[in-house]
Design a protein around this motif. Sequence first.
Motif, PDB file in Angstrom:
ATOM      1  N   GLN A   1       2.287   1.459  -3.575  1.00 22.22           N
ATOM      2  CA  GLN A   1       1.231   2.126  -4.463  1.00 22.22           C
ATOM      3  C   GLN A   1       0.989   3.665  -4.285  1.00 22.22           C
ATOM      4  O   GLN A   1       0.715   4.110  -5.394  1.00 22.22           O
ATOM      5  CB  GLN A   1      -0.128   1.377  -4.159  1.00 22.22           C
ATOM      6  CG  GLN A   1      -1.263   1.511  -5.005  1.00 22.22           C
ATOM      7  CD  GLN A   1      -0.897   1.052  -6.337  1.00 22.22           C
ATOM      8  OE1 GLN A   1      -0.368  -0.172  -6.603  1.00 22.22           O
ATOM      9  NE2 GLN A   1      -1.040   1.683  -7.437  1.00 22.22           N
ATOM     10  N   LYS A   2       1.009   4.001  -2.889  1.00 24.69           N
ATOM     11  CA  LYS A   2       0.252   5.433  -2.684  1.00 24.69           C
ATOM     12  C   LYS A   2       1.673   6.378  -3.317  1.00 24.69           C
ATOM     13  O   LYS A   2       1.341   7.453  -4.067  1.00 24.69           O
ATOM     14  CB  LYS A   2       0.255   5.772  -1.316  1.00 24.69           C
ATOM     15  CG  LYS A   2      -0.010   6.929  -0.931  1.00 24.69           C
ATOM     16  CD  LYS A   2      -0.141   7.194   0.691  1.00 24.69           C
ATOM     17  CE  LYS A   2      -0.673   8.704   0.776  1.00 24.69           C
ATOM     18  NZ  LYS A   2      -0.906   8.754   2.153  1.00 24.69           N
ATOM     19  N   GLU A   3       2.823   6.065  -3.498  1.00 24.75           N
ATOM     20  CA  GLU A   3       3.746   6.702  -3.730  1.00 24.75           C
ATOM     21  C   GLU A   3       3.944   6.678  -5.277  1.00 24.75           C
ATOM     22  O   GLU A   3       4.097   7.629  -6.010  1.00 24.75           O
ATOM     23  CB  GLU A   3       5.232   6.071  -3.385  1.00 24.75           C
ATOM     24  CG  GLU A   3       6.289   6.873  -3.837  1.00 24.75           C
ATOM     25  CD  GLU A   3       7.711   6.282  -3.441  1.00 24.75           C
ATOM     26  OE1 GLU A   3       8.905   6.922  -3.824  1.00 24.75           O
ATOM     27  OE2 GLU A   3       7.991   4.967  -2.709  1.00 24.75           O
TER      28      GLU A   3
ATOM     29  N   PRO B   1       0.754  -1.379  -0.150  1.00 31.91           N
ATOM     30  CA  PRO B   1       0.132   0.072   0.061  1.00 31.91           C
ATOM     31  C   PRO B   1       0.850   1.088  -0.132  1.00 31.91           C
ATOM     32  O   PRO B   1       0.508   2.233  -0.730  1.00 31.91           O
ATOM     33  CB  PRO B   1      -0.647  -0.004   1.169  1.00 31.91           C
ATOM     34  CG  PRO B   1      -1.043  -1.735   1.430  1.00 31.91           C
ATOM     35  CD  PRO B   1       0.303  -1.977   0.934  1.00 31.91           C
TER      36      PRO B   1
ATOM     37  N   ASP C   1       1.372   6.249  -7.222  1.00 29.80           N
ATOM     38  CA  ASP C   1       0.058   7.094  -7.659  1.00 29.80           C
ATOM     39  C   ASP C   1       0.386   8.441  -7.441  1.00 29.80           C
ATOM     40  O   ASP C   1      -0.275   9.408  -8.533  1.00 29.80           O
ATOM     41  CB  ASP C   1      -1.100   6.761  -6.816  1.00 29.80           C
ATOM     42  CG  ASP C   1      -1.662   5.000  -6.962  1.00 29.80           C
ATOM     43  OD1 ASP C   1      -1.656   4.724  -8.050  1.00 29.80           O
ATOM     44  OD2 ASP C   1      -2.334   4.717  -6.310  1.00 29.80           O
ATOM     45  N   GLY C   2       1.031   9.080  -6.551  1.00 28.51           N
ATOM     46  CA  GLY C   2       1.463  10.330  -6.459  1.00 28.51           C
ATOM     47  C   GLY C   2       2.328  10.936  -7.675  1.00 28.51           C
ATOM     48  O   GLY C   2       1.983  11.785  -7.996  1.00 28.51           O
TER      49      GLY C   2
END
Length: 124
Positions: A64-66, A61, A68-69
């Motif tokens: 994935q967050k990095e 997660p 997506d940013g």
Amino acid sequence: MQDENQYRQLIMQYEQLKNGALEISRMIDAENYDNAITMIKNRESVFLNCKCMRNYLDLTPVQQKELDGLIDELRDIEMLNIKKLEKGMQEVQQELIKTQRTEKLQNAYGTNTSEQGSIVNYEE
């Protein structure tokens, strides 16, 4: 461990795409359209490679967050580039219409002196 290395490689490629998008933006601002288009065409393979890597990597997660940013940043820059190009196309279209109208007026009223001679024969 291999997933981590592939993830770092994926991040590095997206960073390269983002830097490339910023460079393309500078080229558009400088009206260097030929180089900008060449650079855009050369990036297609990198986009495809990134897409394939994303499909096969199992990301945490946090990863994935990095990612997506970074993708959102890239998307924003690309949208700005598209808007700049669209604005430039509209300006060129307006200039073309203006030029066509001027040419039409010149042809209609015979003010085009390039087809008429300017030398007078006084001997006759």
